[in-house]
Design an enzyme around this catalytic site. Structure first.
Site, PDB file in Angstrom:
ATOM      1  N   ASN A   1      47.824  22.207  31.845  1.00 11.58           N
ATOM      2  CA  ASN A   1      46.724  22.841  31.154  1.00 11.58           C
ATOM      3  C   ASN A   1      47.163  23.163  29.723  1.00 11.58           C
ATOM      4  O   ASN A   1      48.277  22.846  29.321  1.00 11.58           O
ATOM      5  CB  ASN A   1      46.278  24.096  31.913  1.00 11.58           C
ATOM      6  CG  ASN A   1      44.798  24.349  31.775  1.00 11.58           C
ATOM      7  OD1 ASN A   1      44.233  24.194  30.700  1.00 11.58           O
ATOM      8  ND2 ASN A   1      44.163  24.746  32.866  1.00 11.58           N
TER       9      ASN A   1
ATOM     10  N   LYS B   1      65.860  31.994  39.421  1.00  9.16           N
ATOM     11  CA  LYS B   1      66.719  31.392  40.439  1.00  9.16           C
ATOM     12  C   LYS B   1      65.942  30.335  41.202  1.00  9.16           C
ATOM     13  O   LYS B   1      64.717  30.408  41.319  1.00  9.16           O
ATOM     14  CB  LYS B   1      67.204  32.454  41.425  1.00  9.16           C
ATOM     15  CG  LYS B   1      68.074  33.509  40.796  1.00  9.16           C
ATOM     16  CD  LYS B   1      68.490  34.551  41.797  1.00  9.16           C
ATOM     17  CE  LYS B   1      69.318  35.601  41.082  1.00  9.16           C
ATOM     18  NZ  LYS B   1      69.596  36.733  41.924  1.00  9.16           N
TER      19      LYS B   1
ATOM     20  N   SER C   1      50.993  33.567  38.423  1.00  6.77           N
ATOM     21  CA  SER C   1      50.795  33.730  36.985  1.00  6.77           C
ATOM     22  C   SER C   1      51.724  34.809  36.442  1.00  6.77           C
ATOM     23  O   SER C   1      51.857  35.874  37.032  1.00  6.77           O
ATOM     24  CB  SER C   1      49.348  34.115  36.685  1.00  6.77           C
ATOM     25  OG  SER C   1      48.502  33.038  36.995  1.00  6.77           O
TER      26      SER C   1
ATOM     27  N   HIS D   1      71.763  29.313  25.415  1.00  3.21           N
ATOM     28  CA  HIS D   1      72.756  29.616  24.379  1.00  3.21           C
ATOM     29  C   HIS D   1      73.871  30.463  24.988  1.00  3.21           C
ATOM     30  O   HIS D   1      73.659  31.143  25.996  1.00  3.21           O
ATOM     31  CB  HIS D   1      72.107  30.377  23.225  1.00  3.21           C
ATOM     32  CG  HIS D   1      70.998  29.615  22.578  1.00  3.21           C
ATOM     33  ND1 HIS D   1      71.214  28.698  21.590  1.00  3.21           N
ATOM     34  CD2 HIS D   1      69.659  29.606  22.799  1.00  3.21           C
ATOM     35  CE1 HIS D   1      70.066  28.163  21.218  1.00  3.21           C
ATOM     36  NE2 HIS D   1      69.101  28.692  21.943  1.00  3.21           N
TER      37      HIS D   1
END
Length: 186
Positions: free
Chosen positions: A84, A165, A159, A114
């Protein structure tokens, strides 16, 4: 000696400002810009851009612009995958997506990461971990999937969930960090 791209694809620390990587991201940005501004309903141009940007994805992938990614060639998808509006895929390493996977609006999938140590971050190096999303998953709007995560078959990611994990098949996860609330086999 390994190139920066070789290091990147192996998940090692690499320099993202390498000229080859900069050129590949520039090429992807140009295609993304064209995709995001292609006249709605111009299916041949849209399909041509998608096939060039995502050469390792099924030809029936559907993406509602705007869409953003780093390279495109590290996105692998099965058939009947739908994105979407406003999805972001940082495909420094492979993002493998099964078939029949739905992405809500504003979903973000990150392979890039990072160093945690600030001194190392100052060196400008980064690394990545691959992400896998198996068949028949639904990733709800505004969900974020972090580097190194594998999502099993038939999962639902609620949502706004932040998936930190890996999760097994047949579960529903929600929240930040995402936690299992339902097993579809129960």
């Amino acid at each position: 000696m390994k190139s920066e791209k070789d290091k990147m694809l192996k998940g090692e620390l690499y320099d993202a400002s390498d000229t080859i990587l900069l050129e590949e991201r520039k090429k992807a940005r140009e295609l993304i810009h064209r995709l995001n501004y292609t006249e709605y309903g111009n299916d041949s141009t849209y399909r041509s851009i998608l096939n060039t940007l995502l050469p390792n994805s099924a030809t029936d992938i559907i993406i509602e612009p705007p869409f953003y990614c780093d390279y495109g060639y590290n996105i692998y998808s099965g058939s009947k995958v739908f994105f979407n509006f406003n999805c972001v895929l940082l495909d420094v390493m492979p993002i493998e997506i099964g078939s029949n996977v739905l992405f809500g609006p504003n979903v973000q999938v990150y392979t890039a990461t990072h160093p945690v140590d600030a001194i190392r971050r100052r060196e400008g190096l980064e690394s990545a971990k691959p992400v896998t999303i198996d068949d028949d998953c639904w990733i709800g709007g505004n969900a974020v999937i972090l580097p190194g995560v594998t999502i099993g078959k038939r999962c639902v990611i609620g949502s706004g969930a932040v998936v930190t994990k890996s999760i097994p098949s047949d579960v529903i996860v929600v929240g930040n960090p995402a936690k299992q609330i339902h097993n579809n086999n129960a």
